[in-house]
Design a protein around this motif. Structure first.
Motif, PDB file in Angstrom:
ATOM      1  N   GLY A   1      43.658  23.784  41.139  1.00 55.70           N
ATOM      2  CA  GLY A   1      44.302  22.580  40.649  1.00 55.70           C
ATOM      3  C   GLY A   1      45.778  22.828  40.483  1.00 55.70           C
ATOM      4  O   GLY A   1      46.207  23.932  40.188  1.00 55.70           O
ATOM      5  N   GLY A   2      46.603  21.803  40.664  1.00 55.15           N
ATOM      6  CA  GLY A   2      48.041  21.986  40.561  1.00 55.15           C
ATOM      7  C   GLY A   2      48.686  22.015  41.917  1.00 55.15           C
ATOM      8  O   GLY A   2      48.076  21.726  42.932  1.00 55.15           O
ATOM      9  N   ASP A   3      49.961  22.404  41.964  1.00 50.90           N
ATOM     10  CA  ASP A   3      50.709  22.378  43.214  1.00 50.90           C
ATOM     11  C   ASP A   3      50.389  23.599  44.069  1.00 50.90           C
ATOM     12  O   ASP A   3      49.475  23.580  44.857  1.00 50.90           O
ATOM     13  CB  ASP A   3      52.205  22.286  42.901  1.00 50.90           C
ATOM     14  N   GLN A   4      51.167  24.685  43.924  1.00 54.51           N
ATOM     15  CA  GLN A   4      50.857  25.878  44.712  1.00 54.51           C
ATOM     16  C   GLN A   4      49.502  26.442  44.345  1.00 54.51           C
ATOM     17  O   GLN A   4      48.796  26.981  45.184  1.00 54.51           O
ATOM     18  CB  GLN A   4      51.944  26.935  44.513  1.00 54.51           C
ATOM     19  N   ILE A   5      49.116  26.341  43.066  1.00 56.53           N
ATOM     20  CA  ILE A   5      47.807  26.834  42.666  1.00 56.53           C
ATOM     21  C   ILE A   5      46.721  26.055  43.396  1.00 56.53           C
ATOM     22  O   ILE A   5      45.711  26.603  43.810  1.00 56.53           O
ATOM     23  CB  ILE A   5      47.633  26.728  41.131  1.00 56.53           C
ATOM     24  N   GLY A   6      46.939  24.739  43.596  1.00 56.56           N
ATOM     25  CA  GLY A   6      45.964  23.934  44.320  1.00 56.56           C
ATOM     26  C   GLY A   6      45.792  24.390  45.752  1.00 56.56           C
ATOM     27  O   GLY A   6      44.736  24.207  46.342  1.00 56.56           O
ATOM     28  N   GLU A   7      46.815  25.002  46.339  1.00 56.85           N
ATOM     29  CA  GLU A   7      46.701  25.550  47.686  1.00 56.85           C
ATOM     30  C   GLU A   7      46.376  27.044  47.656  1.00 56.85           C
ATOM     31  O   GLU A   7      46.434  27.712  48.688  1.00 56.85           O
ATOM     32  CB  GLU A   7      48.005  25.312  48.456  1.00 56.85           C
ATOM     33  N   CYS A   8      46.033  27.560  46.479  1.00 53.56           N
ATOM     34  CA  CYS A   8      45.590  28.952  46.320  1.00 53.56           C
ATOM     35  C   CYS A   8      46.643  29.946  46.789  1.00 53.56           C
ATOM     36  O   CYS A   8      46.330  30.915  47.498  1.00 53.56           O
ATOM     37  CB  CYS A   8      44.261  29.184  47.041  1.00 53.56           C
ATOM     38  N   LEU A   9      47.880  29.713  46.415  1.00 56.56           N
ATOM     39  CA  LEU A   9      48.969  30.639  46.702  1.00 56.56           C
ATOM     40  C   LEU A   9      49.582  31.092  45.384  1.00 56.56           C
ATOM     41  O   LEU A   9      49.824  30.270  44.490  1.00 56.56           O
ATOM     42  CB  LEU A   9      50.036  29.968  47.571  1.00 56.56           C
ATOM     43  N   GLY A  10      49.806  32.372  45.241  1.00 60.71           N
ATOM     44  CA  GLY A  10      50.378  32.881  44.009  1.00 60.71           C
ATOM     45  C   GLY A  10      51.164  34.149  44.245  1.00 60.71           C
ATOM     46  O   GLY A  10      51.088  34.768  45.307  1.00 60.71           O
ATOM     47  N   ARG A  11      51.929  34.538  43.237  1.00 54.76           N
ATOM     48  CA  ARG A  11      52.726  35.757  43.309  1.00 54.76           C
ATOM     49  C   ARG A  11      51.975  36.886  42.606  1.00 54.76           C
ATOM     50  O   ARG A  11      51.563  36.755  41.455  1.00 54.76           O
ATOM     51  CB  ARG A  11      54.079  35.551  42.628  1.00 54.76           C
ATOM     52  N   SER A  12      51.798  37.986  43.316  1.00 53.19           N
ATOM     53  CA  SER A  12      51.185  39.172  42.739  1.00 53.19           C
ATOM     54  C   SER A  12      51.999  40.386  43.181  1.00 53.19           C
ATOM     55  O   SER A  12      53.041  40.251  43.828  1.00 53.19           O
ATOM     56  CB  SER A  12      49.727  39.307  43.206  1.00 53.19           C
ATOM     57  N   ARG A  13      51.521  41.574  42.852  1.00 52.54           N
ATOM     58  CA  ARG A  13      52.243  42.779  43.249  1.00 52.54           C
ATOM     59  C   ARG A  13      52.313  42.914  44.766  1.00 52.54           C
ATOM     60  O   ARG A  13      53.187  43.592  45.295  1.00 52.54           O
ATOM     61  CB  ARG A  13      51.573  44.018  42.638  1.00 52.54           C
ATOM     62  N   GLY A  14      51.402  42.249  45.460  1.00 50.24           N
ATOM     63  CA  GLY A  14      51.427  42.264  46.916  1.00 50.24           C
ATOM     64  C   GLY A  14      52.355  41.229  47.513  1.00 50.24           C
ATOM     65  O   GLY A  14      52.471  41.131  48.735  1.00 50.24           O
ATOM     66  N   GLY A  15      53.000  40.423  46.664  1.00 53.12           N
ATOM     67  CA  GLY A  15      53.886  39.374  47.150  1.00 53.12           C
ATOM     68  C   GLY A  15      53.226  38.016  47.089  1.00 53.12           C
ATOM     69  O   GLY A  15      52.492  37.696  46.145  1.00 53.12           O
ATOM     70  N   PHE A  16      53.482  37.202  48.092  1.00 53.23           N
ATOM     71  CA  PHE A  16      52.959  35.843  48.189  1.00 53.23           C
ATOM     72  C   PHE A  16      51.541  35.940  48.754  1.00 53.23           C
ATOM     73  O   PHE A  16      51.354  36.223  49.941  1.00 53.23           O
ATOM     74  CB  PHE A  16      53.867  35.047  49.113  1.00 53.23           C
ATOM     75  N   THR A  17      50.523  35.745  47.912  1.00 53.18           N
ATOM     76  CA  THR A  17      49.159  36.087  48.320  1.00 53.18           C
ATOM     77  C   THR A  17      48.139  35.028  47.932  1.00 53.18           C
ATOM     78  O   THR A  17      48.354  34.209  47.034  1.00 53.18           O
ATOM     79  CB  THR A  17      48.713  37.422  47.691  1.00 53.18           C
ATOM     80  N   THR A  18      47.026  35.095  48.640  1.00 57.44           N
ATOM     81  CA  THR A  18      45.798  34.376  48.311  1.00 57.44           C
ATOM     82  C   THR A  18      44.710  35.418  48.114  1.00 57.44           C
ATOM     83  O   THR A  18      44.709  36.457  48.774  1.00 57.44           O
ATOM     84  CB  THR A  18      45.404  33.429  49.451  1.00 57.44           C
ATOM     85  N   LYS A  19      43.789  35.160  47.205  1.00 60.52           N
ATOM     86  CA  LYS A  19      42.714  36.111  46.977  1.00 60.52           C
ATOM     87  C   LYS A  19      41.379  35.490  47.410  1.00 60.52           C
ATOM     88  O   LYS A  19      41.081  34.341  47.092  1.00 60.52           O
ATOM     89  CB  LYS A  19      42.649  36.513  45.504  1.00 60.52           C
ATOM     90  N   ILE A  20      40.606  36.263  48.171  1.00 59.69           N
ATOM     91  CA  ILE A  20      39.259  35.863  48.575  1.00 59.69           C
ATOM     92  C   ILE A  20      38.264  36.598  47.689  1.00 59.69           C
ATOM     93  O   ILE A  20      38.204  37.832  47.693  1.00 59.69           O
ATOM     94  CB  ILE A  20      38.980  36.209  50.050  1.00 59.69           C
ATOM     95  N   HIS A  21      37.493  35.861  46.910  1.00 58.56           N
ATOM     96  CA  HIS A  21      36.402  36.426  46.128  1.00 58.56           C
ATOM     97  C   HIS A  21      35.114  36.177  46.911  1.00 58.56           C
ATOM     98  O   HIS A  21      34.874  35.060  47.374  1.00 58.56           O
ATOM     99  CB  HIS A  21      36.313  35.758  44.759  1.00 58.56           C
ATOM    100  N   LEU A  22      34.295  37.204  47.048  1.00 55.99           N
ATOM    101  CA  LEU A  22      33.088  37.024  47.849  1.00 55.99           C
ATOM    102  C   LEU A  22      31.923  37.810  47.287  1.00 55.99           C
ATOM    103  O   LEU A  22      32.095  38.820  46.590  1.00 55.99           O
ATOM    104  CB  LEU A  22      33.332  37.425  49.308  1.00 55.99           C
ATOM    105  N   ALA A  23      30.738  37.316  47.606  1.00 55.73           N
ATOM    106  CA  ALA A  23      29.485  38.017  47.341  1.00 55.73           C
ATOM    107  C   ALA A  23      28.894  38.387  48.688  1.00 55.73           C
ATOM    108  O   ALA A  23      28.787  37.536  49.578  1.00 55.73           O
ATOM    109  CB  ALA A  23      28.523  37.134  46.559  1.00 55.73           C
ATOM    110  N   ALA A  24      28.521  39.656  48.855  1.00 56.97           N
ATOM    111  CA  ALA A  24      27.984  40.146  50.126  1.00 56.97           C
ATOM    112  C   ALA A  24      26.578  40.669  49.916  1.00 56.97           C
ATOM    113  O   ALA A  24      26.299  41.344  48.913  1.00 56.97           O
ATOM    114  CB  ALA A  24      28.875  41.244  50.703  1.00 56.97           C
ATOM    115  N   GLU A  25      25.684  40.344  50.849  1.00 57.99           N
ATOM    116  CA  GLU A  25      24.316  40.866  50.762  1.00 57.99           C
ATOM    117  C   GLU A  25      24.282  42.305  51.271  1.00 57.99           C
ATOM    118  O   GLU A  25      25.295  42.840  51.724  1.00 57.99           O
ATOM    119  CB  GLU A  25      23.356  39.959  51.527  1.00 57.99           C
ATOM    120  N   GLY A  26      23.104  42.933  51.178  1.00 56.78           N
ATOM    121  CA  GLY A  26      22.998  44.363  51.419  1.00 56.78           C
ATOM    122  C   GLY A  26      23.254  44.805  52.839  1.00 56.78           C
ATOM    123  O   GLY A  26      23.330  46.012  53.099  1.00 56.78           O
ATOM    124  N   ARG A  27      23.402  43.871  53.784  1.00 54.09           N
ATOM    125  CA  ARG A  27      23.711  44.230  55.169  1.00 54.09           C
ATOM    126  C   ARG A  27      25.158  43.902  55.522  1.00 54.09           C
ATOM    127  O   ARG A  27      25.485  43.683  56.683  1.00 54.09           O
ATOM    128  CB  ARG A  27      22.743  43.520  56.118  1.00 54.09           C
TER     129      ARG A  27
END
Length: 309
Positions: free
Chosen positions: A143-169
């Motif tokens: 929600g929000g402007d840049q946050i709504g487009e999933c862009l933020g500033r971190s130690r890596g610079g201008f980044t998006t983070k992918i959170h994922l769940a992976a099965e055992g294979r």
């Protein structure tokens, strides 16, 4: 058939699920050729305008990808493939959760603001996703402007983070996008709520793993309560400061969380799933301005991992 294109076997698995009619009742351009164009771009990361001529007009390929990212077609195809795998018992339901930061290219900045309700100003027609968030769901990405487009500033610079769940294979089951500065722990419930594998016959989709593995970033009372409430067994190590705090409280600190060190070794499956995803250059670097289009790109890469593993 070019390198990276759909094989005949892969095409037959997808063909019956694809939309039959085009926009406003017209006919779609050849689905297989367009999908191969999307795959080429996701694999190589080239600009859409630089697609080889054998895929047809680049505008057609890009607009199809954007449309299917918005209306959930890519997510639907992924869920169909997952359902077929689950029906044949080929999903390992020991699920690992983690995240990875993706550097955003400078071209990913500058998306026009989505207009508020009743406003005629703002983005182009067709830029609003009907279904956004994790693959196969209608949950908002942010929600929000840049946050709504999933862009933020971190130690890596201008980044998006992918959170994922992976099965055992080592195949992703669910995806969530956030700005790059968001923490991992608060996203655990969001990621696990996106796990939903339909049944090929009668029955509700399966959405509860047999076991969840995660690193110390996910150790919190809130997350452990959430997992206990859903009846999900889990292996998450405690941080040293949490152990000291519990010890200092004596009997009021409660019992230590159980930890199976042998089972925890299996958590590397999510790291290997991330490695597979980042083998697609358009996933490893974000070029899209819109978060839902980038999520569609990640979903296409995930679909190909499921088809080819």
């Amino acid at each position: 058939m070019g390198r990276g294109d759909l094989t005949n076997a892969e095409w037959h698995r997808l063909e019956s699920f694809l939309p039959r009619g085009g926009a406003r009742g017209g006919r779609w351009s050849d689905h297989r050729r367009v999908i191969n164009g999307v795959l080429y771009r996701v694999r190589t990361g080239v600009q859409w305008r630089d697609l080889p001529e054998r895929f047809g007009p680049w505008e057609t390929v890009y607009k199809r990808h954007r449309r299917w990212s918005a209306d959930g077609t890519w997510a639907m195809l992924l869920s169909r493939v997952q359902a077929a795998e689950d029906a044949e018992g080929r999903i390992d339901w020991d699920v690992s959760v983690d995240s990875t930061a993706v550097r955003a290219h400078q071209h990913a900045a500058g998306a026009r603001k989505v207009p508020s309700r009743g406003s005629s100003k703002g983005g182009r027609a067709g830029d609003k996703p009907g279904r956004s968030g994790a693959a196969g769901t209608g949950r908002p990405i942010g929600g929000g402007d840049q946050i709504g487009e999933c862009l933020g500033r971190s130690r890596g610079g201008f980044t998006t983070k992918i959170h994922l769940a992976a099965e055992g294979r080592c195949r992703p089951l669910a995806l969530v996008l956030t700005p790059g500065h968001y923490g991992d722990g608060p996203q655990l419930d969001r990621v696990l709520e996106q796990v939903s594998v339909p049944r090929t016959g009668v029955g509700r989709p399966r959405n509860r793993p047999d076991h969840v593995l995660a690193d110390k970033a996910y150790t919190s009372r809130k997350n452990r309560r959430y997992l206990r409430r859903r009846g999900i067994r889990h292996t998450i190590p405690e941080r040293l400061d949490q152990q000291r705090h519990r010890h200092n409280r004596g009997s009021d600190g409660g019992r230590p969380a159980g930890f199976d060190s042998e089972r925890y070794k299996k958590r590397n499956t999510v790291e290997r799933a991330i490695n597979r995803l980042k083998g697609f250059r358009a996933v490893a670097t974000r070029y899209e301005k819109r978060a839902y289009v980038y999520l569609g790109t990640v979903t296409v890469a995930t679909l190909m991992i499921w088809l080819r593993t």
